[in-house]
Design an enzyme around this catalytic site. Structure first.
Site, PDB file in Angstrom:
ATOM      1  N   LYS A  14       0.822  -1.220   0.000  1.00 19.68           N
ATOM      2  CA  LYS A  14       0.000   0.000   0.000  1.00 19.68           C
ATOM      3  C   LYS A  14       0.852   1.264   0.000  1.00 19.68           C
ATOM      4  CE  LYS A  14      -2.039  -0.944   3.946  1.00 19.68           C
ATOM      5  NZ  LYS A  14      -1.309  -2.160   4.324  1.00 19.68           N
ATOM      6  N   ARG A  89      -8.134   1.393  10.430  1.00 23.54           N
ATOM      7  CA  ARG A  89      -7.770   0.002  10.692  1.00 23.54           C
ATOM      8  C   ARG A  89      -8.738  -0.641  11.674  1.00 23.54           C
ATOM      9  NH1 ARG A  89      -1.778   1.011   9.692  1.00 23.54           N
ATOM     10  NH2 ARG A  89      -0.727  -1.001   9.689  1.00 23.54           N
ATOM     11  N   ARG A 123      11.779  -6.395   3.565  1.00 27.04           N
ATOM     12  CA  ARG A 123      11.668  -4.931   3.443  1.00 27.04           C
ATOM     13  C   ARG A 123      12.785  -4.238   4.230  1.00 27.04           C
ATOM     14  NH1 ARG A 123       6.021  -2.049   4.621  1.00 27.04           N
ATOM     15  NH2 ARG A 123       6.241  -2.865   6.727  1.00 27.04           N
ATOM     16  N   ARG A 156      12.649  -2.194   9.859  1.00 26.79           N
ATOM     17  CA  ARG A 156      11.732  -1.655  10.870  1.00 26.79           C
ATOM     18  C   ARG A 156      11.579  -2.665  12.000  1.00 26.79           C
ATOM     19  NH1 ARG A 156       6.346   0.368   7.747  1.00 26.79           N
ATOM     20  NH2 ARG A 156       5.457  -0.733   9.513  1.00 26.79           N
ATOM     21  N   ARG A 167       1.118  -8.679  13.817  1.00 23.72           N
ATOM     22  CA  ARG A 167       0.458  -7.738  12.890  1.00 23.72           C
ATOM     23  C   ARG A 167      -0.520  -8.459  11.969  1.00 23.72           C
ATOM     24  NH1 ARG A 167       5.329  -5.205  10.060  1.00 23.72           N
ATOM     25  NH2 ARG A 167       3.904  -3.746   9.042  1.00 23.72           N
TER      26      ARG A 167
HETATM   27  P1  AMP Z   1       2.179   0.911   8.967  1.00 29.04           P
HETATM   28  O1  AMP Z   1       3.352   1.729   8.582  1.00 29.04           O
HETATM   29  O2  AMP Z   1       0.901   1.376   8.311  1.00 29.04           O
HETATM   30  O3  AMP Z   1       2.395  -0.564   8.802  1.00 29.04           O
HETATM   31  O4  AMP Z   1       1.952   1.164  10.540  1.00 29.04           O
HETATM   32  C1  AMP Z   1       2.951   0.815  11.472  1.00 29.04           C
HETATM   33  C2  AMP Z   1       2.342   0.682  12.863  1.00 29.04           C
HETATM   34  O5  AMP Z   1       1.773   1.943  13.262  1.00 29.04           O
HETATM   35  C3  AMP Z   1       1.178  -0.298  12.965  1.00 29.04           C
HETATM   36  O6  AMP Z   1       1.607  -1.644  13.127  1.00 29.04           O
HETATM   37  C4  AMP Z   1       0.483   0.225  14.217  1.00 29.04           C
HETATM   38  O7  AMP Z   1       1.187  -0.091  15.392  1.00 29.04           O
HETATM   39  C5  AMP Z   1       0.588   1.729  14.022  1.00 29.04           C
HETATM   40  N1  AMP Z   1      -0.555   2.252  13.233  1.00 29.04           N
HETATM   41  C6  AMP Z   1      -0.515   2.849  11.995  1.00 29.04           C
HETATM   42  N2  AMP Z   1      -1.744   3.203  11.594  1.00 29.04           N
HETATM   43  C7  AMP Z   1      -2.591   2.821  12.581  1.00 29.04           C
HETATM   44  C8  AMP Z   1      -3.997   2.887  12.750  1.00 29.04           C
HETATM   45  N3  AMP Z   1      -4.795   3.416  11.795  1.00 29.04           N
HETATM   46  N4  AMP Z   1      -4.526   2.412  13.917  1.00 29.04           N
HETATM   47  C9  AMP Z   1      -3.744   1.894  14.876  1.00 29.04           C
HETATM   48  N5  AMP Z   1      -2.420   1.775  14.774  1.00 29.04           N
HETATM   49  C10 AMP Z   1      -1.833   2.233  13.638  1.00 29.04           C
END
Ligand code: AMP
Length: 216
Positions: A14, A89, A123, A156, A167
C-alpha cells in the site's frame, strides 16, 4: 479532488503504491504509520506512548491515531483530497472518518497471506528519507545503502518475525472486517496486489479512475 483510502494487510504494498499515485494525482499521501513513526522519532509524548504498541506489532489506541490524523487534516493541503494509507484500521476509526471526511473510494489490496511474510521480512527502509526497498523485488543499487542519500538501510522493528505474526493476526481480526463495511457502502474496489509494481500500479489506477462505478 478524490478522498481515497488503501486497505489491506501489512506487506501488501500500500505504502509504495500510495507514494507514487498520490504524486500522480496531486494529493497528499497520508500514512498514519509514517505520522506515528515521526512522532516516535521526535520523542513527543504521543510518540512515546505509541512506540511500545508499534514495535510489538499491535495497533495504537484509536484516540491517539485519530488525534494524529485530525491534526494532519487540519493542514490546508489535505482539504481538497487525500490518499490515506494505513487508516482506518478499526471500525471505530472508519466510523469517525465518515463524520470528518467521508471516503469516495477504498482500494482493497488482495495478496495471499503466504506472500506477506516474505515481503515484510525482506523490506528495508532508509531512516533518513523513508524510501522503502525490498531485497528481492526492489533492491538498492549498492547493497545496504539508500539510492538517494547513501544512508545505511535498516529493518523496521515491526518487520521482525515476532512482530510480523502479531500484525497479521491483528489485521485478520480487527481490520479485515472493514472490507465488508466499505463494500456495503458501494465504494470498495478489490485489486490483485501480487505481481510487479507496474502491474499493480495500473490496476490500482484503474480502480481509482473508476470512481463513478459500483463496487466489486
Ligand atoms: P504501517 O506503517 O501502516 O504498517 O503502521 C505501522 C504501525 O503503526 C502499525 O503496526 C500500528 O502499530 C501503528 N498504526 C498505523 N496506523 C494505525 C492505525 N490506523 N490504527 C492503529 N495503529 C496504527
Amino acid at each position: 479532488m478524490p478522498r481515497i483510502a488503501f486497505l489491506g494487510p501489512p506487506g501488501a504494498g500500500k505504502g509504495t503504491q500510495a507514494s507514487t499515485l498520490a504524486a500522480e494525482l496531486g494529493i497528499p499521501h497520508l500514512s498514519t504509520g509514517d505520522l506515528l513513526r515521526a512522532a516516535v522519532a521526535a520523542r513527543t509524548p504521543l510518540g512515546t506512548e505509541a512506540g511500545g504498541y508499534m514495535s510489538a506489532g499491535r495497533l495504537v489506541p484509536d484516540d491517539l491515531v485519530i488525534r494524529v490524523l485530525e491534526e494532519r487534516f487540519g493542514l490546508p493541503d489535505a482539504r481538497p483530497g487525500f490518499l490515506l494509507d494505513g487508516f482506518p484500521r478499526t471500525l471505530a476509526q472508519a466510523e469517525r472518518l465518515e463524520t470528518v471526511a467521508p471516503l469516495e473510494r477504498v482500494v482493497f489490496f488482495d495478496v495471499p497471506e503466504s506472500a506477506l511474510v516474505d515481503r515484510l521480512s525482506s523490506r528495508r527502509v532508509c531512516p533518513a528519507c523513508q524510501t522503502v526497498y525490498n531485497l528481492a523485488s526492489r533492491p538498492p543499487r549498492a547493497p545496504g545503502r539508500c539510492d538517494r542519500d547513501g544512508t545505511e538501510l535498516v529493518q523496521r522493528p515491526d518487520d521482525r518475525p515476532e512482530a510480523v505474526a502479531t500484525r497479521l493476526a491483528v489485521y485478520a481480526e480487527t481490520t479485515a472486517p472493514l472490507v465488508e463495511f466499505y463494500r456495503a457502502r458501494g465504494i470498495l474496489r478489490t485489486v490483485d496486489a501480487s505481481g510487479s509494481l507496474d502491474e499493480v500500479r495500473r490496476r490500482v489506477r484503474h480502480a481509482i479512475d473508476d470512481r463513478a462505478g459500483g463496487s466489486c
